[in-house]
Design a protein around this motif. Structure first.
Motif, PDB file in Angstrom:
ATOM      1  N   ALA A 201       0.816  -1.190   0.021  1.00  0.00           N
ATOM      2  CA  ALA A 201      -0.093   0.021  -0.003  1.00  0.00           C
ATOM      3  C   ALA A 201       0.809   1.475   0.041  1.00  0.00           C
ATOM      4  CB  ALA A 201      -1.066   0.013   1.411  1.00  0.00           C
ATOM      5  N   GLU A 202       2.110   1.085   0.662  1.00  0.00           N
ATOM      6  CA  GLU A 202       2.987   2.444   0.773  1.00  0.00           C
ATOM      7  C   GLU A 202       3.620   2.724  -0.677  1.00  0.00           C
ATOM      8  OE1 GLU A 202       6.509   2.119   2.959  1.00  0.00           O
ATOM      9  OE2 GLU A 202       6.319   4.165   3.591  1.00  0.00           O
ATOM     10  N   THR A 203       3.586   1.622  -1.419  1.00  0.00           N
ATOM     11  CA  THR A 203       4.169   1.507  -2.725  1.00  0.00           C
ATOM     12  C   THR A 203       3.351   2.751  -3.666  1.00  0.00           C
ATOM     13  OG1 THR A 203       5.445  -0.323  -2.388  1.00  0.00           O
ATOM     14  CG2 THR A 203       5.047   0.463  -4.913  1.00  0.00           C
ATOM     15  N   ILE A 204       2.027   2.120  -3.487  1.00  0.00           N
ATOM     16  CA  ILE A 204       0.899   2.680  -4.032  1.00  0.00           C
ATOM     17  C   ILE A 204       0.803   4.243  -3.685  1.00  0.00           C
ATOM     18  CG2 ILE A 204      -1.470   2.699  -4.740  1.00  0.00           C
ATOM     19  CD1 ILE A 204      -0.136   0.173  -5.697  1.00  0.00           C
ATOM     20  N   ILE A 205       0.930   4.489  -2.440  1.00  0.00           N
ATOM     21  CA  ILE A 205       0.758   6.212  -1.923  1.00  0.00           C
ATOM     22  C   ILE A 205       1.730   6.901  -2.298  1.00  0.00           C
ATOM     23  CG2 ILE A 205       0.789   7.167   0.236  1.00  0.00           C
ATOM     24  CD1 ILE A 205      -0.662   4.879   1.496  1.00  0.00           C
ATOM     25  N   ASN A 206       3.019   6.352  -2.277  1.00  0.00           N
ATOM     26  CA  ASN A 206       4.192   6.850  -2.661  1.00  0.00           C
ATOM     27  C   ASN A 206       4.366   7.433  -4.436  1.00  0.00           C
ATOM     28  OD1 ASN A 206       4.923   7.391  -0.023  1.00  0.00           O
ATOM     29  ND2 ASN A 206       6.326   5.386   0.017  1.00  0.00           N
ATOM     30  N   ASP A 207       3.661   6.535  -5.120  1.00  0.00           N
ATOM     31  CA  ASP A 207       3.569   6.856  -6.580  1.00  0.00           C
ATOM     32  C   ASP A 207       3.314   8.049  -6.971  1.00  0.00           C
ATOM     33  OD1 ASP A 207       2.408   6.709  -9.431  1.00  0.00           O
ATOM     34  OD2 ASP A 207       3.799   4.851  -9.113  1.00  0.00           O
ATOM     35  N   ILE A 208       3.873   8.861  -7.819  1.00  0.00           N
ATOM     36  CA  ILE A 208       3.403  10.286  -8.332  1.00  0.00           C
ATOM     37  C   ILE A 208       1.848  10.327  -8.669  1.00  0.00           C
ATOM     38  CG2 ILE A 208       4.088   9.967 -10.878  1.00  0.00           C
ATOM     39  CD1 ILE A 208       5.541  12.783 -10.394  1.00  0.00           C
ATOM     40  N   LYS A 209       1.228   9.373  -9.014  1.00  0.00           N
ATOM     41  CA  LYS A 209      -0.244   9.448  -9.598  1.00  0.00           C
ATOM     42  C   LYS A 209      -1.027   9.302  -8.356  1.00  0.00           C
ATOM     43  CE  LYS A 209       1.009   6.272 -12.936  1.00  0.00           C
ATOM     44  NZ  LYS A 209       2.315   6.323 -12.571  1.00  0.00           N
ATOM     45  N   SER A 210      -0.533   9.188  -7.369  1.00  0.00           N
ATOM     46  CA  SER A 210      -1.430   8.908  -6.139  1.00  0.00           C
ATOM     47  C   SER A 210      -1.663  10.346  -5.529  1.00  0.00           C
ATOM     48  CB  SER A 210      -0.674   7.833  -5.265  1.00  0.00           C
ATOM     49  OG  SER A 210      -1.657   7.881  -4.099  1.00  0.00           O
ATOM     50  N   SER A 211      -3.039  10.540  -5.271  1.00  0.00           N
ATOM     51  CA  SER A 211      -3.209  11.546  -4.369  1.00  0.00           C
ATOM     52  C   SER A 211      -2.674  11.510  -3.084  1.00  0.00           C
ATOM     53  CB  SER A 211      -4.760  11.557  -4.136  1.00  0.00           C
ATOM     54  OG  SER A 211      -5.427  11.768  -5.264  1.00  0.00           O
ATOM     55  N   LYS A 212      -2.155  12.427  -2.438  1.00  0.00           N
ATOM     56  CA  LYS A 212      -1.416  12.137  -1.049  1.00  0.00           C
ATOM     57  C   LYS A 212      -2.256  12.236   0.080  1.00  0.00           C
ATOM     58  CE  LYS A 212       1.974  12.004  -3.740  1.00  0.00           C
ATOM     59  NZ  LYS A 212       2.339  10.301  -3.900  1.00  0.00           N
ATOM     60  N   ASP A 213      -3.659  12.157   0.013  1.00  0.00           N
ATOM     61  CA  ASP A 213      -4.227  12.096   1.214  1.00  0.00           C
ATOM     62  C   ASP A 213      -4.326  10.740   1.743  1.00  0.00           C
ATOM     63  OD1 ASP A 213      -6.268  10.733  -0.321  1.00  0.00           O
ATOM     64  OD2 ASP A 213      -7.686  11.898  -0.127  1.00  0.00           O
TER      65      ASP A 213
ATOM     66  N   VAL B 267      -9.776   4.155  -6.304  1.00  0.00           N
ATOM     67  CA  VAL B 267      -9.576   2.927  -7.010  1.00  0.00           C
ATOM     68  C   VAL B 267      -8.963   3.091  -8.597  1.00  0.00           C
ATOM     69  CG1 VAL B 267     -10.008   0.628  -7.364  1.00  0.00           C
ATOM     70  CG2 VAL B 267     -11.215   1.834  -5.488  1.00  0.00           C
ATOM     71  N   SER B 268      -9.399   4.150  -9.255  1.00  0.00           N
ATOM     72  CA  SER B 268      -9.061   4.554 -10.601  1.00  0.00           C
ATOM     73  C   SER B 268      -7.457   4.765 -10.363  1.00  0.00           C
ATOM     74  CB  SER B 268      -9.597   5.812 -11.068  1.00  0.00           C
ATOM     75  OG  SER B 268     -11.063   5.473 -11.304  1.00  0.00           O
ATOM     76  N   GLU B 269      -7.106   5.728  -9.509  1.00  0.00           N
ATOM     77  CA  GLU B 269      -5.718   5.988  -9.433  1.00  0.00           C
ATOM     78  C   GLU B 269      -4.852   4.827  -8.962  1.00  0.00           C
ATOM     79  OE1 GLU B 269      -5.251   9.148  -6.318  1.00  0.00           O
ATOM     80  OE2 GLU B 269      -5.936  10.681  -7.789  1.00  0.00           O
TER      81      GLU B 269
ATOM     82  N   LYS C 190      -1.359  -1.005 -13.093  1.00  0.00           N
ATOM     83  CA  LYS C 190      -1.091  -1.239 -14.382  1.00  0.00           C
ATOM     84  C   LYS C 190       0.372  -0.786 -14.664  1.00  0.00           C
ATOM     85  CE  LYS C 190      -5.718  -0.827 -16.087  1.00  0.00           C
ATOM     86  NZ  LYS C 190      -6.854  -0.078 -16.908  1.00  0.00           N
ATOM     87  N   GLN C 191       0.722   0.136 -14.207  1.00  0.00           N
ATOM     88  CA  GLN C 191       2.122   0.616 -14.336  1.00  0.00           C
ATOM     89  C   GLN C 191       3.245  -0.319 -13.597  1.00  0.00           C
ATOM     90  OE1 GLN C 191       2.977   3.164 -16.668  1.00  0.00           O
ATOM     91  NE2 GLN C 191       4.889   2.163 -16.508  1.00  0.00           N
ATOM     92  N   LEU C 192       2.931  -0.744 -12.556  1.00  0.00           N
ATOM     93  CA  LEU C 192       3.538  -1.909 -12.115  1.00  0.00           C
ATOM     94  C   LEU C 192       3.691  -3.099 -12.823  1.00  0.00           C
ATOM     95  CD1 LEU C 192       2.524  -1.300  -8.084  1.00  0.00           C
ATOM     96  CD2 LEU C 192       5.030  -0.924  -9.329  1.00  0.00           C
ATOM     97  N   ALA C 193       2.601  -3.601 -13.326  1.00  0.00           N
ATOM     98  CA  ALA C 193       2.702  -4.818 -14.100  1.00  0.00           C
ATOM     99  C   ALA C 193       3.535  -4.346 -15.470  1.00  0.00           C
ATOM    100  CB  ALA C 193       1.003  -4.815 -14.503  1.00  0.00           C
ATOM    101  N   ILE C 194       3.178  -3.413 -15.975  1.00  0.00           N
ATOM    102  CA  ILE C 194       3.922  -3.246 -17.431  1.00  0.00           C
ATOM    103  C   ILE C 194       5.595  -2.890 -17.093  1.00  0.00           C
ATOM    104  CG2 ILE C 194       4.313  -1.195 -19.067  1.00  0.00           C
ATOM    105  CD1 ILE C 194       1.490  -0.613 -18.942  1.00  0.00           C
ATOM    106  N   SER C 195       5.907  -2.219 -15.767  1.00  0.00           N
ATOM    107  CA  SER C 195       7.311  -2.048 -15.721  1.00  0.00           C
ATOM    108  C   SER C 195       7.947  -3.687 -15.226  1.00  0.00           C
ATOM    109  CB  SER C 195       7.335  -1.391 -14.417  1.00  0.00           C
ATOM    110  OG  SER C 195       6.880   0.179 -14.742  1.00  0.00           O
TER     111      SER C 195
END
Length: 196
Positions: free
Chosen positions: A14-26, A91-93, A99-104
């Protein structure tokens, strides 16, 4: 008192998701109460096995196999989940990041291969263009589309519109940016995955 910290398993995913640039920071993902509002209003959930609530639950449980699931590709970013969530989760974010992780990780090249035409047009023309692989389907679905496509330049001239393509120097500048950010390298890896 035994409290779980953000860097403890399973919340590190979850922290990986939160720290992604595309994630809202709340940090809405950590506030998820599994109410299911996202799923109940999601058009993709209505027409497929996609389940936004389940996606968040799996992320919070640290289930990284979620990036290998076909269902994450059914989200088309309408942001209905985002607008309905009582705690500000999106959940969209999260799906964009998954998806980006899957591609990477090279686990989703088959999902994006057919769209390489878009990537190629960004690189060669600095604009998005419909890949030719989609022409037959569009022509079948949209009456008169092929004729429109063939006469687009004439139609634009008649309407007093300029050319579709930007000037050559803009195209070259965009190509340099895409090279320097690794974009071209990434699309070549995806292309090579089908050719192997």
């Amino acid at each position: 008192m035994n409290t779980q910290r953000i860097d403890d398993e399973p919340l590190d995913f979850a922290e990986t998701i939160i720290n992604d640039i595309k994630s809202s920071k709340d940090e809405g993902i950590l506030k998820c109460v599994q109410c299911g509002m996202c799923t109940s209003t999601c058009p993709a959930a209505r027409h497929s096995h996609y389940n936004p609530r389940d996606i968040i639950e799996r992320v919070l449980e640290g289930d990284k196999t979620v990036i290998e699931e076909d269902d994450i590709w059914n989200c088309f970013y309408c942001y209905t989940c985002h607008s309905i969530c009582p705690v500000g989760n999106s959940v969209s974010e999260v799906n964009q990041i998954l998806k980006q992780l899957a591609i990477s990780e090279g686990k989703a090249y088959d999902k994006v291969y057919d769209y390489l035409g878009f990537a190629d047009s960004y690189y060669s023309e600095a604009i998005g263009a419909i890949p030719s692989t989609f022409y037959p389907e569009i022509s079948e679905d949209v009456d008169g589309w092929w004729d429109f496509r063939l006469h687009l330049d004439e139609i634009r001239e008649e309407l007093g519109l300029g050319p579709v393509s930007p000037p050559r120097e803009v195209i070259e500048e965009v190509s340099v940016i895409l090279d320097n950010t690794g974009f071209k390298e990434r699309i070549e890896k995806i292309r090579e995955s089908k050719e192997c």
